[in-house]
Design a protein around this motif. Structure first.
Motif, PDB file in Angstrom:
ATOM      1  N   LEU A 171       6.894  34.059  21.463  1.00 49.94           N
ATOM      2  CA  LEU A 171       7.545  33.038  20.640  1.00 49.94           C
ATOM      3  C   LEU A 171       7.987  31.852  21.490  1.00 49.94           C
ATOM      4  CD1 LEU A 171       8.709  32.153  17.874  1.00 49.94           C
ATOM      5  CD2 LEU A 171      10.809  33.337  18.520  1.00 49.94           C
ATOM      6  N   GLN A 172       8.579  32.138  22.636  1.00 54.08           N
ATOM      7  CA  GLN A 172       9.067  31.067  23.509  1.00 54.08           C
ATOM      8  C   GLN A 172       7.938  30.197  24.058  1.00 54.08           C
ATOM      9  OE1 GLN A 172      11.255  33.524  26.256  1.00 54.08           O
ATOM     10  NE2 GLN A 172      13.207  33.077  25.261  1.00 54.08           N
ATOM     11  N   HIS A 173       6.729  30.748  24.150  1.00 56.40           N
ATOM     12  CA  HIS A 173       5.613  30.007  24.728  1.00 56.40           C
ATOM     13  C   HIS A 173       4.593  29.533  23.691  1.00 56.40           C
ATOM     14  CE1 HIS A 173       7.388  32.010  28.206  1.00 56.40           C
ATOM     15  NE2 HIS A 173       6.968  30.954  28.867  1.00 56.40           N
ATOM     16  N   ASP A 174       4.862  29.750  22.419  1.00 57.99           N
ATOM     17  CA  ASP A 174       3.989  29.293  21.336  1.00 57.99           C
ATOM     18  C   ASP A 174       4.468  27.905  20.903  1.00 57.99           C
ATOM     19  OD1 ASP A 174       2.758  28.729  18.872  1.00 57.99           O
ATOM     20  OD2 ASP A 174       2.663  30.851  18.334  1.00 57.99           O
ATOM     21  N   GLN A 175       3.702  26.884  21.265  1.00 59.58           N
ATOM     22  CA  GLN A 175       4.102  25.502  20.986  1.00 59.58           C
ATOM     23  C   GLN A 175       4.218  25.222  19.490  1.00 59.58           C
ATOM     24  OE1 GLN A 175       5.227  23.471  23.331  1.00 59.58           O
ATOM     25  NE2 GLN A 175       4.855  25.185  24.723  1.00 59.58           N
ATOM     26  N   GLU A 176       3.299  25.785  18.702  1.00 54.08           N
ATOM     27  CA  GLU A 176       3.344  25.569  17.255  1.00 54.08           C
ATOM     28  C   GLU A 176       4.617  26.174  16.657  1.00 54.08           C
ATOM     29  OE1 GLU A 176       0.951  26.790  13.187  1.00 54.08           O
ATOM     30  OE2 GLU A 176      -0.003  27.147  15.122  1.00 54.08           O
ATOM     31  N   ALA A 177       4.929  27.373  17.082  1.00 53.97           N
ATOM     32  CA  ALA A 177       6.137  28.037  16.579  1.00 53.97           C
ATOM     33  C   ALA A 177       7.386  27.267  16.994  1.00 53.97           C
ATOM     34  CB  ALA A 177       6.204  29.472  17.094  1.00 53.97           C
ATOM     35  N   GLN A 178       7.436  26.813  18.225  1.00 61.04           N
ATOM     36  CA  GLN A 178       8.602  26.053  18.695  1.00 61.04           C
ATOM     37  C   GLN A 178       8.746  24.745  17.929  1.00 61.04           C
ATOM     38  OE1 GLN A 178      11.045  27.105  20.751  1.00 61.04           O
ATOM     39  NE2 GLN A 178       9.929  29.038  20.604  1.00 61.04           N
ATOM     40  N   SER A 179       7.615  24.117  17.628  1.00 66.13           N
ATOM     41  CA  SER A 179       7.644  22.885  16.840  1.00 66.13           C
ATOM     42  C   SER A 179       8.192  23.155  15.439  1.00 66.13           C
ATOM     43  CB  SER A 179       6.230  22.298  16.763  1.00 66.13           C
ATOM     44  OG  SER A 179       6.198  21.193  15.897  1.00 66.13           O
ATOM     45  N   LEU A 180       7.756  24.256  14.829  1.00 71.25           N
ATOM     46  CA  LEU A 180       8.266  24.621  13.504  1.00 71.25           C
ATOM     47  C   LEU A 180       9.764  24.911  13.543  1.00 71.25           C
ATOM     48  CD1 LEU A 180       5.455  26.960  12.133  1.00 71.25           C
ATOM     49  CD2 LEU A 180       6.250  24.840  11.087  1.00 71.25           C
ATOM     50  N   ILE A 181      10.201  25.590  14.575  1.00 70.05           N
ATOM     51  CA  ILE A 181      11.630  25.918  14.712  1.00 70.05           C
ATOM     52  C   ILE A 181      12.458  24.646  14.856  1.00 70.05           C
ATOM     53  CG2 ILE A 181      13.339  27.011  16.230  1.00 70.05           C
ATOM     54  CD1 ILE A 181      11.161  29.198  16.741  1.00 70.05           C
ATOM     55  N   ARG A 182      11.975  23.710  15.675  1.00 72.47           N
ATOM     56  CA  ARG A 182      12.686  22.435  15.837  1.00 72.47           C
ATOM     57  C   ARG A 182      12.728  21.670  14.511  1.00 72.47           C
ATOM     58  NH1 ARG A 182      10.241  22.537  20.764  1.00 72.47           N
ATOM     59  NH2 ARG A 182       8.424  21.400  20.060  1.00 72.47           N
ATOM     60  N   ARG A 183      11.579  21.633  13.828  1.00 75.01           N
ATOM     61  CA  ARG A 183      11.498  20.928  12.552  1.00 75.01           C
ATOM     62  C   ARG A 183      12.440  21.558  11.529  1.00 75.01           C
ATOM     63  NH1 ARG A 183       6.072  21.006   9.518  1.00 75.01           N
ATOM     64  NH2 ARG A 183       6.840  20.452   7.481  1.00 75.01           N
ATOM     65  N   PHE A 184      12.504  22.873  11.502  1.00 81.37           N
ATOM     66  CA  PHE A 184      13.408  23.551  10.579  1.00 81.37           C
ATOM     67  C   PHE A 184      14.859  23.223  10.918  1.00 81.37           C
ATOM     68  CE2 PHE A 184      15.977  27.216   9.253  1.00 81.37           C
ATOM     69  CZ  PHE A 184      15.752  27.157   7.888  1.00 81.37           C
ATOM     70  N   GLY A 185      15.194  23.180  12.200  1.00 76.44           N
ATOM     71  CA  GLY A 185      16.556  22.824  12.620  1.00 76.44           C
ATOM     72  C   GLY A 185      16.945  21.436  12.153  1.00 76.44           C
ATOM     73  N   GLU A 186      16.016  20.496  12.272  1.00 77.08           N
ATOM     74  CA  GLU A 186      16.278  19.134  11.819  1.00 77.08           C
ATOM     75  C   GLU A 186      16.466  19.089  10.299  1.00 77.08           C
ATOM     76  OE1 GLU A 186      12.833  17.129  13.299  1.00 77.08           O
ATOM     77  OE2 GLU A 186      13.504  17.250  15.384  1.00 77.08           O
ATOM     78  N   MET A 187      15.589  19.808   9.594  1.00 77.28           N
ATOM     79  CA  MET A 187      15.690  19.837   8.135  1.00 77.28           C
ATOM     80  C   MET A 187      16.968  20.533   7.684  1.00 77.28           C
ATOM     81  SD  MET A 187      13.329  18.093   6.863  1.00 77.28           S
ATOM     82  CE  MET A 187      13.893  18.445   5.220  1.00 77.28           C
ATOM     83  N   LYS A 188      17.390  21.533   8.436  1.00 74.43           N
ATOM     84  CA  LYS A 188      18.617  22.251   8.088  1.00 74.43           C
ATOM     85  C   LYS A 188      19.820  21.312   8.176  1.00 74.43           C
ATOM     86  CE  LYS A 188      21.305  26.261   9.390  1.00 74.43           C
ATOM     87  NZ  LYS A 188      21.587  27.206  10.432  1.00 74.43           N
ATOM     88  N   GLU A 189      19.824  20.449   9.199  1.00 73.41           N
ATOM     89  CA  GLU A 189      20.917  19.477   9.328  1.00 73.41           C
ATOM     90  C   GLU A 189      20.933  18.529   8.136  1.00 73.41           C
ATOM     91  OE1 GLU A 189      21.073  17.423  13.073  1.00 73.41           O
ATOM     92  OE2 GLU A 189      20.780  19.295  14.194  1.00 73.41           O
ATOM     93  N   LYS A 190      19.741  18.041   7.746  1.00 71.94           N
ATOM     94  CA  LYS A 190      19.664  17.157   6.579  1.00 71.94           C
ATOM     95  C   LYS A 190      20.138  17.890   5.329  1.00 71.94           C
ATOM     96  CE  LYS A 190      15.795  14.185   7.922  1.00 71.94           C
ATOM     97  NZ  LYS A 190      14.402  13.808   7.576  1.00 71.94           N
ATOM     98  N   TYR A 191      19.723  19.143   5.190  1.00 73.15           N
ATOM     99  CA  TYR A 191      20.088  19.947   4.030  1.00 73.15           C
ATOM    100  C   TYR A 191      21.600  20.137   3.956  1.00 73.15           C
ATOM    101  CZ  TYR A 191      20.242  23.908   0.814  1.00 73.15           C
ATOM    102  OH  TYR A 191      20.519  24.743  -0.233  1.00 73.15           O
ATOM    103  N   GLU A 192      22.224  20.423   5.084  1.00 70.66           N
ATOM    104  CA  GLU A 192      23.675  20.606   5.106  1.00 70.66           C
ATOM    105  C   GLU A 192      24.395  19.320   4.721  1.00 70.66           C
ATOM    106  OE1 GLU A 192      24.373  22.212   8.993  1.00 70.66           O
ATOM    107  OE2 GLU A 192      23.696  24.201   8.407  1.00 70.66           O
ATOM    108  N   GLU A 193      23.859  18.190   5.155  1.00 70.64           N
ATOM    109  CA  GLU A 193      24.449  16.898   4.786  1.00 70.64           C
ATOM    110  C   GLU A 193      24.330  16.673   3.280  1.00 70.64           C
ATOM    111  OE1 GLU A 193      26.343  13.317   4.953  1.00 70.64           O
ATOM    112  OE2 GLU A 193      26.148  14.728   6.605  1.00 70.64           O
TER     113      GLU A 193
END
Length: 146
Positions: A37-59
């Motif tokens: 998981l730590q070395h899968d670039q696609e998965a890390q990109s999805l995790i980052r994108r979800f984190g960003e969307m989660k912040e927007k969602y909380e707002e």
């Protein structure tokens, strides 16, 4: 606390148990999945994108359905979450994490119940929580406890 030979023996045995858990197939599989998981670039990109969307969602949630972007952001969060859940690397890691948690929960229960069946061991799993209810579990009598 006064150190006794019995206390030292218990600590030694606890260390041995910890080493067995660390060396188990379940823990090894977890570490392998985590490394992938730590070395899968696609998965890390999805995790980052979800984190960003989660912040927007909380707002957006601060204002609820009255926020002008409520429907848009809510839909995007669901879409990204679905992508996250469908990613094979992330799904394998989540499964390995659940398996390791189940092993640790089972060990906790075995140890606690070896001392006394009345000891409550919260596992977050209703099956285990109600397995040996000795009464007063707070489930409102659903588990037929005393």
């Amino acid at each position: 606390m006064i150190a006794t030979m019995e206390g030292a023996t218990v600590l030694d045995e606890a260390d041995d148990l910890a080493k067995m858990v660390i060396g188990s197939d379940t823990a090894e599989h977890y570490r392998m999945c985590k490394h992938k998981l730590q070395h899968d670039q696609e998965a890390q990109s999805l995790i980052r994108r979800f984190g960003e969307m989660k912040e927007k969602y909380e707002e957006v949630q601060r204002f609820g359905k009255y926020h002008p972007q409520f429907d848009e952001v809510t839909g995007e969060v669901r879409e990204v979450k679905r992508e996250l859940d469908m990613n094979e690397t992330i799904a394998a890691f989540k499964k390995a994490e659940e398996d390791l948690e189940a092993l640790l929960n089972e060990l906790s229960q075995i140890i606690a119940y070896a001392v006394s069946p009345q000891i409550k061991v919260p596992t977050g799993n209703p099956f285990f929580d109600n397995l040996r209810c000795g009464g007063g579990c707070g489930a409102g009598g659903k588990c037929n406890c005393r």
